[in-house]
Design a protein around this motif. Structure first.
Motif, PDB file in Angstrom:
ATOM      1  N   ARG A 212      47.815  39.248  36.531  1.00 60.45           N
ATOM      2  CA  ARG A 212      47.469  39.487  37.844  1.00 60.45           C
ATOM      3  C   ARG A 212      45.793  39.638  38.106  1.00 60.45           C
ATOM      4  O   ARG A 212      45.167  40.150  37.100  1.00 60.45           O
ATOM      5  CB  ARG A 212      48.376  40.660  38.330  1.00 60.45           C
ATOM      6  CG  ARG A 212      49.735  40.695  38.403  1.00 60.45           C
ATOM      7  CD  ARG A 212      50.299  41.915  38.754  1.00 60.45           C
ATOM      8  NE  ARG A 212      50.119  42.333  40.118  1.00 60.45           N
ATOM      9  CZ  ARG A 212      50.598  43.732  40.598  1.00 60.45           C
ATOM     10  NH1 ARG A 212      51.406  44.332  39.841  1.00 60.45           N
ATOM     11  NH2 ARG A 212      50.405  43.833  41.637  1.00 60.45           N
ATOM     12  N   ALA A 213      45.515  39.316  39.188  1.00 60.45           N
ATOM     13  CA  ALA A 213      44.253  39.851  39.370  1.00 60.45           C
ATOM     14  C   ALA A 213      43.950  40.272  40.887  1.00 60.45           C
ATOM     15  O   ALA A 213      44.713  39.774  41.647  1.00 60.45           O
ATOM     16  CB  ALA A 213      43.194  38.576  39.206  1.00 60.45           C
ATOM     17  N   ALA A 214      42.791  41.439  41.176  1.00 57.44           N
ATOM     18  CA  ALA A 214      42.823  41.946  42.466  1.00 57.44           C
ATOM     19  C   ALA A 214      41.445  42.307  42.619  1.00 57.44           C
ATOM     20  O   ALA A 214      40.646  42.341  41.734  1.00 57.44           O
ATOM     21  CB  ALA A 214      43.639  43.067  42.565  1.00 57.44           C
ATOM     22  N   VAL A 215      40.959  42.164  43.963  1.00 58.03           N
ATOM     23  CA  VAL A 215      39.831  42.552  44.359  1.00 58.03           C
ATOM     24  C   VAL A 215      40.052  43.906  45.153  1.00 58.03           C
ATOM     25  O   VAL A 215      40.895  44.007  46.047  1.00 58.03           O
ATOM     26  CB  VAL A 215      38.876  41.792  45.402  1.00 58.03           C
ATOM     27  CG1 VAL A 215      37.596  42.368  45.660  1.00 58.03           C
ATOM     28  CG2 VAL A 215      38.719  40.499  44.745  1.00 58.03           C
ATOM     29  N   ASN A 233      46.279  33.230  44.714  1.00 59.70           N
ATOM     30  CA  ASN A 233      47.109  34.180  44.403  1.00 59.70           C
ATOM     31  C   ASN A 233      46.500  35.505  43.909  1.00 59.70           C
ATOM     32  O   ASN A 233      46.871  36.212  42.967  1.00 59.70           O
ATOM     33  CB  ASN A 233      48.236  33.943  43.354  1.00 59.70           C
ATOM     34  CG  ASN A 233      49.622  34.652  43.705  1.00 59.70           C
ATOM     35  OD1 ASN A 233      49.981  34.895  44.626  1.00 59.70           O
ATOM     36  ND2 ASN A 233      49.821  35.095  42.247  1.00 59.70           N
ATOM     37  N   ILE A 234      45.228  35.813  44.512  1.00 58.24           N
ATOM     38  CA  ILE A 234      44.600  36.854  44.229  1.00 58.24           C
ATOM     39  C   ILE A 234      44.883  37.996  45.044  1.00 58.24           C
ATOM     40  O   ILE A 234      44.988  37.769  46.363  1.00 58.24           O
ATOM     41  CB  ILE A 234      42.977  36.702  44.272  1.00 58.24           C
ATOM     42  CG1 ILE A 234      42.686  35.616  43.236  1.00 58.24           C
ATOM     43  CG2 ILE A 234      42.170  38.205  44.041  1.00 58.24           C
ATOM     44  CD1 ILE A 234      42.856  35.762  41.983  1.00 58.24           C
ATOM     45  N   GLU A 235      45.084  39.251  44.642  1.00 52.81           N
ATOM     46  CA  GLU A 235      45.577  40.510  45.588  1.00 52.81           C
ATOM     47  C   GLU A 235      44.301  41.001  46.066  1.00 52.81           C
ATOM     48  O   GLU A 235      43.288  41.283  45.285  1.00 52.81           O
ATOM     49  CB  GLU A 235      46.423  41.503  44.822  1.00 52.81           C
ATOM     50  CG  GLU A 235      47.680  40.850  44.196  1.00 52.81           C
ATOM     51  CD  GLU A 235      48.401  41.836  43.334  1.00 52.81           C
ATOM     52  OE1 GLU A 235      48.702  42.913  43.683  1.00 52.81           O
ATOM     53  OE2 GLU A 235      48.472  41.422  42.024  1.00 52.81           O
ATOM     54  N   LEU A 236      44.302  41.287  47.401  1.00 51.20           N
ATOM     55  CA  LEU A 236      43.140  42.106  47.942  1.00 51.20           C
ATOM     56  C   LEU A 236      43.632  43.447  48.642  1.00 51.20           C
ATOM     57  O   LEU A 236      44.583  43.594  49.246  1.00 51.20           O
ATOM     58  CB  LEU A 236      42.807  41.193  49.388  1.00 51.20           C
ATOM     59  CG  LEU A 236      42.540  39.709  49.087  1.00 51.20           C
ATOM     60  CD1 LEU A 236      41.794  39.140  50.384  1.00 51.20           C
ATOM     61  CD2 LEU A 236      41.240  39.752  48.197  1.00 51.20           C
ATOM     62  N   LEU A 237      43.182  44.437  48.081  1.00 50.71           N
ATOM     63  CA  LEU A 237      43.951  45.996  47.805  1.00 50.71           C
ATOM     64  C   LEU A 237      42.532  46.961  48.568  1.00 50.71           C
ATOM     65  O   LEU A 237      41.329  46.757  48.321  1.00 50.71           O
ATOM     66  CB  LEU A 237      44.133  46.296  46.592  1.00 50.71           C
ATOM     67  CG  LEU A 237      45.120  45.374  45.842  1.00 50.71           C
ATOM     68  CD1 LEU A 237      45.498  45.835  44.424  1.00 50.71           C
ATOM     69  CD2 LEU A 237      46.525  45.227  46.620  1.00 50.71           C
TER      70      LEU A 237
END
Length: 276
Positions: A212-215, A233-237
């Motif tokens: 998984r990857a997120a900014v 499919n990158i999570e923005l959190l």
């Protein structure tokens, strides 16, 4: 209008059935018919209140998320102007995709257009009133912010470590939990984060052989960043999301393809972490 036609139909058929019953049973049936017609009228008069109550309940169910989006999507530019374009778009998106379908599901869909401004005003009021953690809790320094996010992940049970300042290939934090590897880029900004951060962490996902990857940011994200994140499919959190982040493999059309053996890439990533 559908609602008015339905009311007329109910009044007509109730009157028709009551008249027939009154012809057979006399006064008691006539009184019962009058009571039924009165109840139908009262129910119609109460319709605006029921609709407003449904709107408020639907918005309040998402108050925490809306309040956070409001904070993220509003900022002050270099000239001292408050920029809330992102929040205006977010508010309208929520109204269109969440509030209007809720009205439609309860048979109030025809009221949506007339209530549009009221819905937006109610969203603003509820989002503004919902309490959020102190925004100053997150440090302003970039390196300190990365450590702050690392601690948040550790509180959620992740084995999280910051990467080296050089050679991180777009990843500020690499965390593992339950066999899931999460690659994170942290952005402590005063304005919405653009799609360059999404591009960088998407590349870091492959470099670090992540699942998984997120900014993660204290601010919001531009429409271009959101669009690219959805496609890759990158999570923005927000950093407040990290304490409740649970391990799960990414799914969806943008998911990075699985690589059979992770041997060399995973070993190289571990060696860099070990050096840290």
């Amino acid at each position: 209008m559908p609602g008015r036609s339905s009311l007329v139909a109910r009044l007509f058929w109730t009157s028709l059935a009551g008249g027939a019953a009154a012809f057979v049973y006399g006064g008691p049936a006539l009184a019962a018919t009058g009571a039924c017609l009165a109840l139908i009228g009262l129910h119609r008069l109460d319709r605006p209140r029921r609709i407003r109550r449904l709107v408020r309940a639907t918005i309040r169910a998402h108050a925490a998320t809306l309040a956070l989006r409001r904070r993220q999507e509003c900022f002050v530019d270099a000239y001292g102007n408050r920029i809330d374009d992102g929040w205006v778009r977010e508010r309208e998106y929520f109204a269109e995709r969440t509030v209007l379908p809720a009205l439609d599901a309860r048979g109030y869909g025809e009221e949506g257009d007339a209530l549009w401004d009221t819905i937006l005003t109610t969203i603003e009021r509820i989002a503004a009133a919902h309490p959020l953690p102190d925004i100053d809790e997150a440090p302003e320094d970039g390196i300190a912010y990365e450590r702050f996010c690392t601690e948040r992940l550790r509180e959620a049970g992740w084995n999280a470590r910051p990467t080296r300042a050089s050679g991180d290939q777009g990843a500020d934090i690499v965390a593992e939990h339950g066999g899931i590897r999460l690659v994170v880029q942290c952005k402590r900004y005063g304005k919405p984060v653009g799609n360059a951060a999404v591009q960088e962490v998407a590349a870091a996902l492959r470099y670090w052989s992540g699942d998984r990857a997120a900014v993660v940011s204290n601010a919001g994200f531009t429409p271009a960043a959101r669009k690219l994140a959805a496609a890759t499919n990158i999570e923005l959190l927000h950093h407040d999301d990290l304490r409740d982040l649970v391990p799960a493999r990414a799914v969806g059309p943008g998911t990075a393809p699985k690589k059979a053996p992770r041997g060399k890439g995973r070993a190289e990533a571990r060696s860099v972490l070990a050096e840290r």
